[in-house]
Design a protein around this motif. Structure first.
Motif, PDB file in Angstrom:
ATOM      1  N   GLY A   1      39.733   5.923-148.884  1.00  0.00           N
ATOM      2  CA  GLY A   1      39.492   5.043-150.012  1.00  0.00           C
ATOM      3  C   GLY A   1      38.031   4.756-150.268  1.00  0.00           C
ATOM      4  N   PRO A   2      37.763   3.925-151.300  1.00  0.00           N
ATOM      5  CA  PRO A   2      36.389   3.603-151.674  1.00  0.00           C
ATOM      6  C   PRO A   2      35.785   2.532-150.779  1.00  0.00           C
ATOM      7  CG  PRO A   2      37.900   2.492-153.143  1.00  0.00           C
ATOM      8  CD  PRO A   2      38.733   3.342-152.220  1.00  0.00           C
ATOM      9  N   ALA A   3      34.442   2.539-150.683  1.00  0.00           N
ATOM     10  CA  ALA A   3      33.706   1.502-149.956  1.00  0.00           C
ATOM     11  C   ALA A   3      32.355   1.330-150.630  1.00  0.00           C
ATOM     12  CB  ALA A   3      33.526   1.879-148.497  1.00  0.00           C
ATOM     13  N   VAL A   4      31.842   0.091-150.587  1.00  0.00           N
ATOM     14  CA  VAL A   4      30.548  -0.219-151.188  1.00  0.00           C
ATOM     15  C   VAL A   4      29.749  -1.069-150.213  1.00  0.00           C
ATOM     16  CG1 VAL A   4      29.346  -1.323-153.123  1.00  0.00           C
ATOM     17  CG2 VAL A   4      31.557  -0.250-153.500  1.00  0.00           C
ATOM     18  N   THR A   5      28.481  -0.710-150.008  1.00  0.00           N
ATOM     19  CA  THR A   5      27.527  -1.557-149.297  1.00  0.00           C
ATOM     20  C   THR A   5      26.356  -1.784-150.238  1.00  0.00           C
ATOM     21  OG1 THR A   5      26.459   0.345-148.271  1.00  0.00           O
ATOM     22  CG2 THR A   5      28.193  -0.751-146.993  1.00  0.00           C
ATOM     23  N   PHE A   6      25.520  -2.759-149.901  1.00  0.00           N
ATOM     24  CA  PHE A   6      24.418  -3.123-150.786  1.00  0.00           C
ATOM     25  C   PHE A   6      23.098  -3.072-150.038  1.00  0.00           C
ATOM     26  CE2 PHE A   6      28.272  -5.173-152.251  1.00  0.00           C
ATOM     27  CZ  PHE A   6      28.294  -4.841-153.592  1.00  0.00           C
TER      28      PHE A   6
ATOM     29  N   ASP B   1      35.823  -2.819-149.776  1.00  0.00           N
ATOM     30  CA  ASP B   1      36.722  -1.685-149.571  1.00  0.00           C
ATOM     31  C   ASP B   1      38.113  -2.100-150.033  1.00  0.00           C
ATOM     32  OD1 ASP B   1      37.633  -3.337-147.510  1.00  0.00           O
ATOM     33  OD2 ASP B   1      36.699  -2.156-145.942  1.00  0.00           O
ATOM     34  N   ARG B   2      39.115  -1.345-149.634  1.00  0.00           N
ATOM     35  CA  ARG B   2      40.483  -1.675-150.079  1.00  0.00           C
ATOM     36  C   ARG B   2      40.953  -3.026-149.571  1.00  0.00           C
ATOM     37  NH1 ARG B   2      43.636   4.101-149.371  1.00  0.00           N
ATOM     38  NH2 ARG B   2      43.001   4.951-151.387  1.00  0.00           N
ATOM     39  N   THR B   3      40.536  -3.402-148.371  1.00  0.00           N
ATOM     40  CA  THR B   3      40.986  -4.680-147.813  1.00  0.00           C
ATOM     41  C   THR B   3      40.215  -5.870-148.372  1.00  0.00           C
ATOM     42  OG1 THR B   3      39.487  -4.481-145.926  1.00  0.00           O
ATOM     43  CG2 THR B   3      41.713  -3.584-145.648  1.00  0.00           C
ATOM     44  N   ARG B   4      39.024  -5.642-148.884  1.00  0.00           N
ATOM     45  CA  ARG B   4      38.182  -6.680-149.482  1.00  0.00           C
ATOM     46  C   ARG B   4      37.507  -6.088-150.716  1.00  0.00           C
ATOM     47  NH1 ARG B   4      32.508  -8.201-148.179  1.00  0.00           N
ATOM     48  NH2 ARG B   4      32.206 -10.276-149.020  1.00  0.00           N
ATOM     49  N   PRO B   5      38.223  -6.017-151.838  1.00  0.00           N
ATOM     50  CA  PRO B   5      37.703  -5.305-153.006  1.00  0.00           C
ATOM     51  C   PRO B   5      36.676  -6.072-153.843  1.00  0.00           C
ATOM     52  CG  PRO B   5      39.914  -6.047-153.439  1.00  0.00           C
ATOM     53  CD  PRO B   5      39.619  -6.396-152.016  1.00  0.00           C
TER      54      PRO B   5
ATOM     55  N   ILE C   1      35.601  -3.716-156.738  1.00  0.00           N
ATOM     56  CA  ILE C   1      36.138  -2.361-156.861  1.00  0.00           C
ATOM     57  C   ILE C   1      37.418  -2.479-157.674  1.00  0.00           C
ATOM     58  CG2 ILE C   1      37.088  -0.343-155.689  1.00  0.00           C
ATOM     59  CD1 ILE C   1      35.430  -1.108-153.234  1.00  0.00           C
ATOM     60  N   ARG C   2      37.416  -1.854-158.838  1.00  0.00           N
ATOM     61  CA  ARG C   2      38.605  -1.850-159.678  1.00  0.00           C
ATOM     62  C   ARG C   2      39.472  -0.671-159.277  1.00  0.00           C
ATOM     63  NH1 ARG C   2      38.634  -6.201-163.479  1.00  0.00           N
ATOM     64  NH2 ARG C   2      40.126  -4.883-164.529  1.00  0.00           N
ATOM     65  N   THR C   3      40.749  -0.854-159.216  1.00  0.00           N
ATOM     66  CA  THR C   3      41.745   0.151-158.817  1.00  0.00           C
ATOM     67  C   THR C   3      41.382   0.827-157.489  1.00  0.00           C
ATOM     68  OG1 THR C   3      40.768   1.942-160.130  1.00  0.00           O
ATOM     69  CG2 THR C   3      42.470   0.608-161.204  1.00  0.00           C
ATOM     70  N   PRO C   4      41.242   0.036-156.392  1.00  0.00           N
ATOM     71  CA  PRO C   4      40.869   0.634-155.108  1.00  0.00           C
ATOM     72  C   PRO C   4      41.908   1.607-154.557  1.00  0.00           C
ATOM     73  CG  PRO C   4      41.453  -1.661-154.814  1.00  0.00           C
ATOM     74  CD  PRO C   4      41.430  -1.406-156.288  1.00  0.00           C
ATOM     75  N   TYR C   5      43.156   1.516-155.017  1.00  0.00           N
ATOM     76  CA  TYR C   5      44.200   2.456-154.572  1.00  0.00           C
ATOM     77  C   TYR C   5      44.481   3.521-155.628  1.00  0.00           C
ATOM     78  CZ  TYR C   5      45.192  -0.567-150.628  1.00  0.00           C
ATOM     79  OH  TYR C   5      45.086  -1.291-149.470  1.00  0.00           O
ATOM     80  N   GLY C   6      43.803   3.457-156.754  1.00  0.00           N
ATOM     81  CA  GLY C   6      44.041   4.398-157.840  1.00  0.00           C
ATOM     82  C   GLY C   6      43.316   5.723-157.647  1.00  0.00           C
TER      83      GLY C   6
END
Length: 137
Positions: free
Chosen positions: A63-68, A83-87, A99-104
């Motif tokens: 899945g997707p993940a973002v850091t800054f 991430d998926r658990t904390r979008p 994160i929009r549609t993390p499971y899409g």
């Protein structure tokens, strides 16, 4: 160094380079084949989201993940990882990021860093997975 010594040394180096795959089969495979599957199947993209903040978007089979990061490239650990658990970041973070549609099939990052409540959101697509990688649910 005498010319006959240089020629011998050169021949020895060439022989060692050619014989490497005989003694180490991993040396004969391309670099992608020697790297762990998780790293090969991860696509990463850095984008500026405003106010000197950079978002590092990663997409892997899990899945997707973002850091800054800040302007000089130091991690902004106060925001943590999305991430998926904390979008989404909490409202107290001072910026809006989600994160929009993390499971899409095509997740996107929606951010608003500056401009006040009436400013539009910035939308950034996550990079595509490399060929041959499959997403997990």
């Amino acid at each position: 160094m005498a010319p006959y010594v240089r020629a011998g040394l050169g021949a020895a180096l060439i022989a060692a380079a050619l014989a490497g795959p005989l003694f180490d089969p991993a040396a004969a495979r391309p670099a992608e084949a020697r790297t762990p599957a998780a790293r090969v199947c991860t696509a990463t993209l850095e984008v500026s989201i405003g106010a000197g903040v950079t978002a590092v978007l990663s997409l892997s089979p899990s899945g997707p993940a973002v850091t800054f990061k800040d302007g000089p490239g130091r991690p902004l650990t106060g925001f943590g990882t999305l991430d998926r658990t904390r979008p989404a970041l909490p409202a107290s973070a001072g910026i809006r990021a989600e994160i929009r549609t993390p499971y899409g099939p095509a997740p996107v990052l929606r951010t608003k860093v500056e401009g006040g409540p009436d400013a539009p959101y910035q939308i950034q697509d996550f990079p595509a997975l490399p060929r041959g990688c499959a997403r997990t649910r």
